[in-house]
Design a protein around this motif. Structure first.
Motif, PDB file in Angstrom:
ATOM      1  N   GLU A  11       0.822  -1.205   0.000  1.00 45.00           N
ATOM      2  CA  GLU A  11       0.000   0.000   0.000  1.00 45.00           C
ATOM      3  C   GLU A  11       0.853   1.250   0.000  1.00 45.00           C
ATOM      4  OE1 GLU A  11      -2.616  -0.178   3.269  1.00 45.00           O
ATOM      5  OE2 GLU A  11      -3.799  -1.836   2.490  1.00 45.00           O
ATOM      6  N   THR A  12       2.131   1.114   0.396  1.00 50.31           N
ATOM      7  CA  THR A  12       3.005   2.281   0.484  1.00 50.31           C
ATOM      8  C   THR A  12       3.886   2.450  -0.738  1.00 50.31           C
ATOM      9  OG1 THR A  12       4.603   0.949   1.710  1.00 50.31           O
ATOM     10  CG2 THR A  12       3.063   2.293   2.985  1.00 50.31           C
ATOM     11  N   GLU A  13       3.685   1.608  -1.761  1.00 54.75           N
ATOM     12  CA  GLU A  13       4.461   1.817  -2.975  1.00 54.75           C
ATOM     13  C   GLU A  13       4.021   3.113  -3.628  1.00 54.75           C
ATOM     14  OE1 GLU A  13       4.144  -1.265  -5.837  1.00 54.75           O
ATOM     15  OE2 GLU A  13       5.636  -0.382  -7.181  1.00 54.75           O
ATOM     16  N   SER A  14       4.983   3.931  -4.051  1.00 60.31           N
ATOM     17  CA  SER A  14       4.659   5.235  -4.604  1.00 60.31           C
ATOM     18  C   SER A  14       3.914   5.092  -5.922  1.00 60.31           C
ATOM     19  CB  SER A  14       5.946   6.037  -4.836  1.00 60.31           C
ATOM     20  OG  SER A  14       6.574   6.318  -3.627  1.00 60.31           O
ATOM     21  N   SER A  15       3.074   6.036  -6.215  1.00 65.39           N
ATOM     22  CA  SER A  15       2.385   6.095  -7.490  1.00 65.39           C
ATOM     23  C   SER A  15       2.394   7.533  -7.968  1.00 65.39           C
ATOM     24  CB  SER A  15       0.939   5.611  -7.336  1.00 65.39           C
ATOM     25  OG  SER A  15       0.185   6.572  -6.629  1.00 65.39           O
ATOM     26  N   PRO A  66      10.285   4.599   3.986  1.00 65.22           N
ATOM     27  CA  PRO A  66       9.407   4.823   5.134  1.00 65.22           C
ATOM     28  C   PRO A  66       8.051   4.168   4.920  1.00 65.22           C
ATOM     29  CG  PRO A  66       9.600   6.821   3.821  1.00 65.22           C
ATOM     30  CD  PRO A  66      10.572   5.836   3.248  1.00 65.22           C
ATOM     31  N   ASP A  67       7.531   3.532   5.978  1.00 66.76           N
ATOM     32  CA  ASP A  67       6.178   3.004   5.909  1.00 66.76           C
ATOM     33  C   ASP A  67       5.194   4.117   6.256  1.00 66.76           C
ATOM     34  OD1 ASP A  67       6.302   3.291   8.677  1.00 66.76           O
ATOM     35  OD2 ASP A  67       6.463   1.147   9.086  1.00 66.76           O
ATOM     36  N   THR A  68       3.935   3.789   6.474  1.00 65.01           N
ATOM     37  CA  THR A  68       2.928   4.813   6.720  1.00 65.01           C
ATOM     38  C   THR A  68       3.179   5.586   8.014  1.00 65.01           C
ATOM     39  OG1 THR A  68       1.521   3.136   7.771  1.00 65.01           O
ATOM     40  CG2 THR A  68       1.136   3.598   5.434  1.00 65.01           C
ATOM     41  N   LYS A  69       3.984   5.025   8.906  1.00 59.95           N
ATOM     42  CA  LYS A  69       4.345   5.711  10.150  1.00 59.95           C
ATOM     43  C   LYS A  69       5.690   6.408  10.060  1.00 59.95           C
ATOM     44  CE  LYS A  69       1.700   2.481  13.002  1.00 59.95           C
ATOM     45  NZ  LYS A  69       1.755   1.490  14.120  1.00 59.95           N
ATOM     46  N   GLY A  70       6.291   6.401   8.877  1.00 59.69           N
ATOM     47  CA  GLY A  70       7.579   7.062   8.691  1.00 59.69           C
ATOM     48  C   GLY A  70       8.766   6.252   9.159  1.00 59.69           C
ATOM     49  N   ALA A 105      11.936   7.242  -2.130  1.00 66.61           N
ATOM     50  CA  ALA A 105      10.502   7.357  -2.433  1.00 66.61           C
ATOM     51  C   ALA A 105       9.731   7.370  -1.117  1.00 66.61           C
ATOM     52  CB  ALA A 105      10.035   6.205  -3.321  1.00 66.61           C
ATOM     53  N   ASN A 106       8.418   7.492  -1.220  1.00 70.65           N
ATOM     54  CA  ASN A 106       7.525   7.505  -0.049  1.00 70.65           C
ATOM     55  C   ASN A 106       7.840   8.640   0.918  1.00 70.65           C
ATOM     56  OD1 ASN A 106       6.529   5.155  -1.165  1.00 70.65           O
ATOM     57  ND2 ASN A 106       6.673   3.947   0.691  1.00 70.65           N
ATOM     58  N   THR A 107       8.478   9.699   0.450  1.00 71.70           N
ATOM     59  CA  THR A 107       8.887  10.775   1.359  1.00 71.70           C
ATOM     60  C   THR A 107       7.697  11.556   1.909  1.00 71.70           C
ATOM     61  OG1 THR A 107       9.337  12.139  -0.602  1.00 71.70           O
ATOM     62  CG2 THR A 107      11.208  11.034   0.422  1.00 71.70           C
ATOM     63  N   GLY A 108       6.527  11.399   1.298  1.00 73.07           N
ATOM     64  CA  GLY A 108       5.333  12.038   1.852  1.00 73.07           C
ATOM     65  C   GLY A 108       4.998  11.522   3.236  1.00 73.07           C
ATOM     66  N   PHE A 109       5.407  10.291   3.535  1.00 77.06           N
ATOM     67  CA  PHE A 109       5.138   9.718   4.848  1.00 77.06           C
ATOM     68  C   PHE A 109       6.048  10.295   5.936  1.00 77.06           C
ATOM     69  CE2 PHE A 109       3.638   5.921   2.276  1.00 77.06           C
ATOM     70  CZ  PHE A 109       2.296   6.229   2.440  1.00 77.06           C
ATOM     71  N   LEU A 110       6.994  11.145   5.549  1.00 78.07           N
ATOM     72  CA  LEU A 110       7.879  11.775   6.539  1.00 78.07           C
ATOM     73  C   LEU A 110       7.288  13.065   7.077  1.00 78.07           C
ATOM     74  CD1 LEU A 110      11.352  11.137   4.866  1.00 78.07           C
ATOM     75  CD2 LEU A 110      10.122   9.745   6.542  1.00 78.07           C
ATOM     76  N   ARG A 111       6.081  13.403   6.629  1.00 75.02           N
ATOM     77  CA  ARG A 111       5.313  14.541   7.151  1.00 75.02           C
ATOM     78  C   ARG A 111       6.112  15.843   7.121  1.00 75.02           C
ATOM     79  NH1 ARG A 111       3.171   9.853   7.357  1.00 75.02           N
ATOM     80  NH2 ARG A 111       1.228   9.524   8.491  1.00 75.02           N
ATOM     81  N   ALA A 150      15.098  -1.438  14.831  1.00 69.92           N
ATOM     82  CA  ALA A 150      13.869  -1.659  15.587  1.00 69.92           C
ATOM     83  C   ALA A 150      12.812  -2.396  14.787  1.00 69.92           C
ATOM     84  CB  ALA A 150      13.305  -0.324  16.049  1.00 69.92           C
ATOM     85  N   ASN A 151      12.964  -2.395  13.445  1.00 72.73           N
ATOM     86  CA  ASN A 151      12.005  -3.088  12.588  1.00 72.73           C
ATOM     87  C   ASN A 151      12.499  -4.504  12.308  1.00 72.73           C
ATOM     88  OD1 ASN A 151      10.113  -0.973  12.186  1.00 72.73           O
ATOM     89  ND2 ASN A 151      11.549   0.012  10.783  1.00 72.73           N
ATOM     90  N   PRO A 152      11.866  -5.521  12.861  1.00 75.08           N
ATOM     91  CA  PRO A 152      12.345  -6.900  12.677  1.00 75.08           C
ATOM     92  C   PRO A 152      12.286  -7.323  11.207  1.00 75.08           C
ATOM     93  CG  PRO A 152      10.139  -6.890  13.611  1.00 75.08           C
ATOM     94  CD  PRO A 152      10.610  -5.471  13.639  1.00 75.08           C
ATOM     95  N   LEU A 153      13.256  -8.157  10.812  1.00 76.29           N
ATOM     96  CA  LEU A 153      13.256  -8.672   9.454  1.00 76.29           C
ATOM     97  C   LEU A 153      12.082  -9.622   9.268  1.00 76.29           C
ATOM     98  CD1 LEU A 153      17.058  -9.432   9.079  1.00 76.29           C
ATOM     99  CD2 LEU A 153      15.831  -7.428   8.272  1.00 76.29           C
TER     100      LEU A 153
END
Length: 223
Positions: free
Chosen positions: A4-8, A156-160, A199-205, A219-222
């Motif tokens: 869902e976070t792939e840029s378009s 970045p995911d939806t939470k940055g 990409a996805n830099t919009g999620f960095l607010r 902190a993000n597990p594989l």
């Protein structure tokens, strides 16, 4: 599968904003429609400026790059090249750097390829992080406590939060996860302070950069 976070292209503003200074000596460009919302960066160095991936090349962006000058154009992955790669190299008279497995995409250009890693300046080095694409690579800048330009290898995911994201275009997911581990093995909290995703830099607010990069990657597990 598509994340869902792939840029378009819909995520890209219709109005190109001027490159933004996000750290001393580092500019971020507006997302590029031609690379599905890809973000490129300009590192300003005394030994020669380095452009990371291809910006949209609007007239204002071309004027900015001509004024600053570019020595190297470093591609983090094949999707970061865009349709303007040829004209951009001619305009800036710069050297294109990319991992050898992506070289076939630019058959008519003068390029410099590398296999595992390459040193571009005393402060900048590129290294191979396969997975997102066969020749996916990161660029490391040892200023500001360490800045890593990850292309689409870590986004970045939806939470940055930075993480590898599996999409329909992912070349080899297990290899991408191994590349993330290799980054954690290569750096430390003292040598990796910031991450600049491709990409996805919009999620960095609006922040334009991820701080405490090593801490957040670890902190993000594989998966």
């Amino acid at each position: 599968m598509r994340s869902e976070t792939e840029s378009s292209p819909l995520e890209v503003s219709k109005t190109t904003k001027p490159p933004r200074l996000i750290l001393e000596g580092l500019y971020a460009f507006s997302p590029n429609r031609e690379t599905l919302g890809g973000t490129s960066y300009l590192i300003v160095e005394n030994t020669g400026n380095i452009l990371v991936d291809c910006p949209g090349c609007e007239e204002s962006e071309r004027d900015f790059l001509r004024e600053k000058g570019v020595r190297y154009l470093f591609f983090t992955h094949r999707g970061g090249q865009g349709k303007q790669s040829d004209s951009l190299q001619s305009l800036l008279d710069c050297e294109i750097i990319l991992q050898e497995q992506e070289a076939y995409l630019l058959p008519h250009r003068q390029i410099t390829v590398f296999q595992q890693q390459i040193q571009l300046s005393p402060t900048c080095s590129g290294f191979w992080t396969p997975g997102h694409s066969p020749g996916s690579s990161c660029l490391y800048w040892n200023r500001h406590g360490g800045v890593l330009f990850t292309g689409r290898h870590l986004l970045p995911d939806t939470k940055g939060q930075p993480r590898p994201l599996q999409t329909a275009k992912t070349f080899h997911w297990p290899r991408q996860l191994r590349s993330q581990k290799a980054i954690l093995d290569r750096f430390s909290p003292e040598t990796l302070s910031y991450l600049c995703p491709g990409a996805n830099t919009g999620f960095l607010r609006g922040r334009g950069i991820i701080d405490r990069a090593y801490e957040k990657i670890s902190a993000n597990p594989l998966n």
